[in-house]
Design an enzyme around this catalytic site. Structure first.
Site, PDB file in Angstrom:
ATOM      1  N   ASP A   1       0.864  -1.180   0.000  1.00 16.50           N
ATOM      2  CA  ASP A   1       0.000   0.000   0.000  1.00 16.50           C
ATOM      3  C   ASP A   1       0.900   1.229   0.000  1.00 16.50           C
ATOM      4  O   ASP A   1       2.098   1.138   0.283  1.00 16.50           O
ATOM      5  CB  ASP A   1      -0.895  -0.013   1.247  1.00 16.50           C
ATOM      6  CG  ASP A   1      -1.797   1.215   1.315  1.00 16.50           C
ATOM      7  OD1 ASP A   1      -2.369   1.580   0.279  1.00 16.50           O
ATOM      8  OD2 ASP A   1      -1.919   1.820   2.395  1.00 16.50           O
ATOM      9  N   SER A   2       0.302   2.388  -0.237  1.00 11.96           N
ATOM     10  CA  SER A   2       1.049   3.636  -0.153  1.00 11.96           C
ATOM     11  C   SER A   2       1.496   3.907   1.285  1.00 11.96           C
ATOM     12  O   SER A   2       2.383   4.716   1.507  1.00 11.96           O
ATOM     13  CB  SER A   2       0.181   4.784  -0.651  1.00 11.96           C
ATOM     14  OG  SER A   2      -1.031   4.805   0.075  1.00 11.96           O
TER      15      SER A   2
ATOM     16  N   CYS B   1      -3.687  -1.021  -2.180  1.00 14.10           N
ATOM     17  CA  CYS B   1      -3.977   0.400  -2.384  1.00 14.10           C
ATOM     18  C   CYS B   1      -4.918   0.588  -3.577  1.00 14.10           C
ATOM     19  O   CYS B   1      -4.628   0.120  -4.681  1.00 14.10           O
ATOM     20  CB  CYS B   1      -2.661   1.124  -2.643  1.00 14.10           C
ATOM     21  SG  CYS B   1      -2.834   2.876  -2.959  1.00 14.10           S
TER      22      CYS B   1
ATOM     23  N   GLU C   1      -5.692   9.284   9.408  1.00 14.68           N
ATOM     24  CA  GLU C   1      -4.302   9.214   9.913  1.00 14.68           C
ATOM     25  C   GLU C   1      -4.202   9.912  11.272  1.00 14.68           C
ATOM     26  O   GLU C   1      -3.396   9.547  12.113  1.00 14.68           O
ATOM     27  CB  GLU C   1      -3.347   9.889   8.928  1.00 14.68           C
ATOM     28  CG  GLU C   1      -3.211   9.164   7.611  1.00 14.68           C
ATOM     29  CD  GLU C   1      -2.126   8.087   7.617  1.00 14.68           C
ATOM     30  OE1 GLU C   1      -1.225   8.138   8.461  1.00 14.68           O
ATOM     31  OE2 GLU C   1      -2.212   7.169   6.772  1.00 14.68           O
TER      32      GLU C   1
ATOM     33  N   CYS D   1     -11.201   3.160  -0.829  1.00 11.82           N
ATOM     34  CA  CYS D   1      -9.904   3.633  -0.323  1.00 11.82           C
ATOM     35  C   CYS D   1      -9.603   2.849   0.947  1.00 11.82           C
ATOM     36  O   CYS D   1     -10.502   2.601   1.757  1.00 11.82           O
ATOM     37  CB  CYS D   1      -9.992   5.127  -0.021  1.00 11.82           C
ATOM     38  SG  CYS D   1      -8.525   5.790   0.785  1.00 11.82           S
TER      39      CYS D   1
ATOM     40  N   HIS E   1      -8.354   3.618   3.671  1.00 14.96           N
ATOM     41  CA  HIS E   1      -8.563   4.262   4.969  1.00 14.96           C
ATOM     42  C   HIS E   1     -10.026   4.326   5.406  1.00 14.96           C
ATOM     43  O   HIS E   1     -10.315   4.470   6.580  1.00 14.96           O
ATOM     44  CB  HIS E   1      -8.025   5.697   4.929  1.00 14.96           C
ATOM     45  CG  HIS E   1      -6.538   5.788   4.962  1.00 14.96           C
ATOM     46  ND1 HIS E   1      -5.745   5.179   4.022  1.00 14.96           N
ATOM     47  CD2 HIS E   1      -5.704   6.414   5.823  1.00 14.96           C
ATOM     48  CE1 HIS E   1      -4.476   5.434   4.298  1.00 14.96           C
ATOM     49  NE2 HIS E   1      -4.428   6.186   5.383  1.00 14.96           N
TER      50      HIS E   1
HETATM   51  N1  DGL Z   1      -3.952   3.791   0.005  1.00 14.97           N
HETATM   52  C1  DGL Z   1      -4.636   4.863  -0.703  1.00 14.97           C
HETATM   53  C2  DGL Z   1      -5.844   4.270  -1.427  1.00 14.97           C
HETATM   54  O1  DGL Z   1      -6.392   3.253  -1.074  1.00 14.97           O
HETATM   55  C3  DGL Z   1      -5.049   5.979   0.239  1.00 14.97           C
HETATM   56  C4  DGL Z   1      -3.888   6.789   0.770  1.00 14.97           C
HETATM   57  C5  DGL Z   1      -3.123   7.532  -0.303  1.00 14.97           C
HETATM   58  O2  DGL Z   1      -3.632   8.518  -0.878  1.00 14.97           O
HETATM   59  O3  DGL Z   1      -1.999   7.119  -0.569  1.00 14.97           O
HETATM   60  O4  DGL Z   1      -6.266   4.829  -2.396  1.00 14.97           O
END
Ligand code: DGL
Length: 264
Positions: free
Chosen positions: A10-11, A73, A152, A184, A186
């Protein structure tokens, strides 16, 4: 049978919601999780940049000997899934197709809302995936870029989060969606708030569980499932290990052991 670990990336921290679903669905599998905490967020970045970052993470995970890669992600899946599949020697599974499948299964009216980062929504990837499964679906999409920093910060129920959610979700309420896809990593942490804002008649779909099922199916099909025994989960980040440990425990619902730092 294959004891090699699954690679999940993931990011940053958010993909731990997908890792958690994988741990539950495939308890015999070991996982190497990579969070690109040095370069998060991916949401506002260009498709080219997200593809480049994702390619570098794929190369890192392959070099660690993973037997399959899960792109946890949504933004990465939206911009880079095809690119990664073309470059990978192992199967690559993203979160968008499983999320779309869950949404199509859940809708009664065919009017589906999708929320995600600016990049995910601009890519149109969810809309395409939903329409490939149900051509007459009406998809209403909304980018919610402020949700990631709120999560976050741990502001899951903060009045500011509620105000922002009401503003973002108003057009989807007006469109009378009966399903809302949390597109997403999050957003599952905002579920109680989002459920309250959307009202009881709207079902919230998060792709984590459906992705875990898709991964299990793929491993079984390719005869790559582990035959049990002990598993070993590893977490790797590109920066800021203390923050990852702290917030990651909330995402995962348990403490994180074995966190390494590997700048790419
Ligand atoms: N992991 C990203 C997503 O699911 C969210 C966080 C980011 O913008 O990197 O799109």
């Amino acid at each position: 049978m294959n004891k090699a670990p699954l690679g999940v990336f993931d990011s940053g921290i958010g993909g731990l919601t997908v890792a958690r679903a994988l741990f539950e669905r495939l308890p015999q599998e070991s996982v190497i999780y990579f969070g690109d905490t040095a370069r998060v967020p991916y949401g506002p970045k260009s498709p080219d940049t997200v593809r480049r970052y994702s390619g570098e993470i794929l190369a890192y995970l392959l070099q660690r000997g993973v037997k399959a890669v899960v792109v946890a992600c949504n933004t990465s899946t939206a911009h880079a899934l095809t690119y990664l599949k073309e470059r990978s020697s192992v199967p690559v599974v993203g979160v968008i197709e499983p999320g779309a499948r869950a949404a199509v299964a859940a809708t009664r009216t065919g009017t589906i809302g999708v929320i995600g980062t600016a990049g995910t929504i601009a890519s149109g990837a969810y809309e395409r995936a939903i329409k490939a499964l149900r051509a007459d679906a009406r998809v209403h999409s909304q980018a919610c870029p402020l949700f990631v920093p709120l999560v976050e910060e741990g502001w899951f129920e903060h009045p500011a989060a509620e105000l922002i959610a009401r503003e973002y979700l108003e057009p989807l309420k007006r469109a009378k969606v009966d399903v809302l896809v949390l597109g997403c990593t999050h957003y599952p942490l905002l579920k109680p708030l989002l459920a309250r804002v959307m009202g009881p008649e709207v079902k919230l779909v998060d792709s984590a569980e459906e992705t875990a099922t898709a991964v299990a199916r793929e491993l079984e099909r390719l005869d790559l499932l582990s035959n049990g025994g002990t598993h070993d989960h590893r977490f790797v980040v590109s920066d800021d290990e203390p923050h990852f440990r702290k917030v990651g425990a909330v995402f995962l619902g348990e403490k994180l052991k074995h966190v390494e730092v590997a700048p790419l």
